[in-house]
Write a protein that holds these residues in place. Structure first.
Motif, short mmCIF file in Angstrom:
data_model
loop_
_atom_site.label_atom_id
_atom_site.label_comp_id
_atom_site.label_asym_id
_atom_site.label_seq_id
_atom_site.Cartn_x
_atom_site.Cartn_y
_atom_site.Cartn_z
N PHE A 153 0.85 -1.19 0.00
CA PHE A 153 0.00 0.00 0.00
C PHE A 153 0.90 1.25 0.00
O PHE A 153 1.74 1.41 0.87
CB PHE A 153 -0.89 -0.03 1.26
N LEU A 154 0.75 2.13 -1.00
CA LEU A 154 1.61 3.31 -1.10
C LEU A 154 0.82 4.60 -1.01
O LEU A 154 1.22 5.63 -1.53
CB LEU A 154 2.39 3.29 -2.42
N GLY A 155 -0.33 4.56 -0.37
CA GLY A 155 -1.13 5.77 -0.20
C GLY A 155 -2.09 5.97 -1.36
O GLY A 155 -3.24 5.56 -1.29
N SER A 156 -1.59 6.58 -2.43
CA SER A 156 -2.47 6.88 -3.56
C SER A 156 -2.56 5.71 -4.54
O SER A 156 -3.37 5.72 -5.46
CB SER A 156 -1.98 8.13 -4.29
N LEU A 157 -1.69 4.73 -4.41
CA LEU A 157 -1.73 3.57 -5.30
C LEU A 157 -1.21 2.35 -4.55
O LEU A 157 -0.73 2.45 -3.42
CB LEU A 157 -0.91 3.84 -6.57
N ARG A 158 -1.33 1.22 -5.23
CA ARG A 158 -0.84 -0.01 -4.64
C ARG A 158 0.14 -0.64 -5.63
O ARG A 158 -0.03 -0.51 -6.85
CB ARG A 158 -2.00 -0.97 -4.39
N ARG A 159 1.20 -1.23 -5.14
CA ARG A 159 2.19 -1.86 -6.01
C ARG A 159 2.26 -3.34 -5.67
O ARG A 159 2.49 -3.70 -4.51
CB ARG A 159 3.56 -1.19 -5.81
#
Lengths: 367, 296
Positions: free
Chosen positions: A319-325
């Motif tokens: 979870f990277l805040g504005s997106l997910r990797r």
């Protein structure tokens, strides 16, 4: 403010800078070689590259802090290669904090004007105006140790701008700052540079920074410029695999080029350079050019019916805040990283289909 | 842990006020006892017993202008030599160290060894080496007492080097000088307006030590047959130990005054509170940097 001063500001900014065939050696190491670059009037050009690529050397040669062994530098047509630093009329902001510790912020900003023998009242007036430009007019009497890192760099920016230099040089000015301040100051630098119309050379190793602020970005490698272009050109049409790999986040996948198309595990993708010779290659696919979908019951095979998807298993999802990797291990071997909507939650071990968008891809001949 | 130290979670902080006072008292006593003993010695009335000021009054009622005048001359010599040695430090050592630090960093180790070397050479050995050099110096510029400053410049090198280097290591001299040069400063301005003010503490410490060493130097001056304060005091003490001690006390006062004057000269600037009130930038300053976007 007098009309004359305004006119002077207008005429003093926006110089054209030309590097032609500049070379710089340190012993046997070639730090710069055949370095050609032209900065147009009022343009912000970012020199981007990994450590040791020669970007800081290029900036220091332009500042006169290093001599060039070959080639020359012209500013508005005048050859400045032989001029000492003090007479090149440039403003510079350094990577490390460079405010004079024994002077207040205002006196730091006044320093360049003092060197030009500007009378004291005008000096104070212009220093205050420059500090106001960076939003620090209330900090005129503060010393460097009383300012935060971001404030120190803003004072350094005011100090560099107050003399209305022909060129502004920024040597990784944000690298010592924390992430939030870095973005704020980056945007402030861009706003001021655009407003003043001053030709600026910005050295950075941070691609996000370069793409965000520059009119054009010159990517450097081993003392040479690999490609110069707008941020969009660099991102969408990288000239070399190095740039494809360095700018943006790419997956490297083994593939084959046949008749102007690249094939990765059966998925056929258009080539950025359709003239690439046939043979085994490394294919660069950007993380955002891949999408994920849950594997359906009829999609148990390694590739789906559309011919654009590959089956895989989720290895990790961050979870990277504005997106997910999410990292996915492909059924045919190899791992790809996919950026996707933060609302698509995936668990480790989930079966998914990785879909290629079909954007043209750069390739590098397999070694 | 001793009760004299404030602790937080077992970590010792600054000593308490009492301990600080105690340390200061003991150290102060070590310094004060010799002075008190010297003063007490000069006030003795000899075999009669008791104390009076007759030796001090006799000395000042004509003694200093008569047979003890050479001591005053020697004091003048020593003060002159101290200033000359400080000049060597300021004009030779400081620029050399800065040049090596900024431009020739590979020579730092060599410079350090050269500067530290004199401390390992006994004064007597140094003089044996200096004697032939001074015979050449005498032929070239005469044998005036001031020529001793060259020898003293060498003897104070280790102390001055260490003091300045410690300061130099704490300041990013290279970036500061580059920043000044990009702002239009020539090398002279870089040195005087940027580097020296930021190395003030180290340079001052070096100058202090130089003055202290030179005012107390005896061996080199004696062996090279020059007159300085210490050689003159030795001569006086052989005739009249009381007067020699009085003159030593006077010399110490002069030395303290000299050191305090140097300290005052190099003291850092005080608070800017007053300046902030009286010389704050004009609030209605007309911006000189006008964004092109705002132009009509």
């Amino acid at each position: 403010m007098s009309q004359t001063t305004t006119q002077r500001a207008a005429t003093r900014t926006g110089a054209v800078v030309e590097f032609s065939g500049v070379a710089k050696r340190y012993g046997t190491h070639l730090a710069l070689t055949e370095f050609d670059l032209t900065l147009r009037a009022g343009e912000l050009v970012a020199l981007l590259g990994p450590s040791g690529s020669g970007k800081t050397t290029a900036l220091r040669v332009l500042a006169g802090l290093e001599s060039c062994d070959d080639g020359g530098i012209r500013i508005d047509g005048d050859d400045v290669s032989a001029l000492p630093t003090s007479r090149r009329d440039m403003g510079m902001v350094f990577q490390s904090y460079s405010l004079f510790p024994h002077l207040s912020a205002g006196e730091n900003v006044e320093f360049g004007l003092r060197m030009r023998r500007v009378p004291a009242p005008e000096r104070r007036e212009r220093a205050a105006a420059a500090l106001a430009l960076v939003g620090l007019d209330a900090h005129y009497d503060r010393f460097a140790h009383q300012l935060s890192g971001g404030q120190q760099q803003r004072v350094a920016l005011a100090r560099a701008l107050v003399t209305q230099p022909r060129v502004l040089l920024l040597d990784e000015p944000l690298s010592a700052l924390d992430a939030k301040v870095r973005v704020q100051l980056r945007d402030q630098i861009r706003r001021i540079q655009t407003d003043l119309g001053i030709t600026t050379l910005f050295v950075t190793h941070d691609q996000d920074e370069a793409l965000a602020v520059a009119d054009r970005v010159a990517v450097m490698r081993d003392g040479r410029i690999e490609q110069v272009g707008t941020p969009e050109e660099l991102y969408t049409r990288p000239a070399t695999p190095f740039i494809a790999d360095f700018v943006g986040l790419s997956n490297r996948l083994p593939g084959v080029v046949r008749h102007g198309f690249a094939e990765v595990h059966g998925v056929v993708l258009p080539l950025l350079d359709p003239s690439h010779p046939d043979g085994a290659v490394q294919v660069f696919v950007r993380q955002e050019d891949l999408t994920l979908a849950p594997a359906g019951p009829g999609e148990a095979g390694p590739a789906d019916q559309s011919g654009r998807s590959l089956a895989g298993t989720v290895l990790i999802s961050s979870f990277l805040g504005s997106l997910r990797r999410t990292s996915v291990r492909l059924a045919q071997g190899g791992t790809v990283v996919v950026q996707h909507d933060v609302r698509d939650r995936l668990q480790v071990g989930d079966s998914v289909m990785v879909r290629f968008s079909g954007a043209p891809v750069p390739v590098q001949a397999a070694s | 842990m001793s009760g004299g130290f404030r602790t937080t979670g077992g970590v010792a902080h600054a000593p308490s006020r009492f301990v600080r006072g105690l340390i200061l008292g003991v150290v102060g006593l070590v310094f004060v006892v010799p002075f008190v003993a010297m003063v007490e010695f000069t006030l003795r009335r000899g075999l009669v017993g008791g104390y009076d000021l007759h030796r001090w009054t006799e000395l000042f009622q004509g003694g200093l202008t008569g047979e003890y005048k050479p001591v005053l001359v020697a004091l003048g010599n020593s003060v002159g030599l101290a200033l000359g040695t400080v000049a060597i430090i300021l004009l030779l050592l400081v620029p050399t160290m800065l040049l090596v630090h900024i431009r020739f960093r590979r020579l730092r180790r060599a410079l350090e060894i050269i500067c530290i070397l004199p401390i390992s050479i006994p004064a007597i050995v140094l003089v044996v080496g200096l004697a032939p050099v001074f015979s050449v110096v005498a032929r070239l510029v005469g044998s005036g007492v001031w020529t001793l400053a060259f020898a003293y410049g060498i003897t104070v090198l280790p102390f001055a080097y260490r003091a300045i280097q410690a300061n130099l290591d704490g300041v990013d001299v290279r970036t500061l000088s580059e920043a000044a040069r990009t702002l239009g400063a020539g090398w002279g301005s870089v040195l005087l307006r940027v580097l020296v003010p930021n190395l003030r503490r180290g340079i001052l410490a070096g100058a202090f030590i130089a003055v202290a060493v030179v005012l107390g130097e005896f061996t080199i001056a004696s062996l090279l047959n020059r007159v300085n304060l210490q050689t003159a005091l030795v001569v006086v003490s052989k005739n009249d130990p009381y007067t020699a001690v009085i003159l030593s006390l006077i010399a110490l006062l002069v030395a303290f005054a000299l050191l305090m004057a140097i300290g005052r000269l190099g003291a850092p600037r005080r608070s800017r509170t007053r300046r902030a009130v009286t010389a704050s930038p004009p609030q209605t300053a007309t911006p000189t940097l006008t964004p092109t976007g705002d132009r009509p």
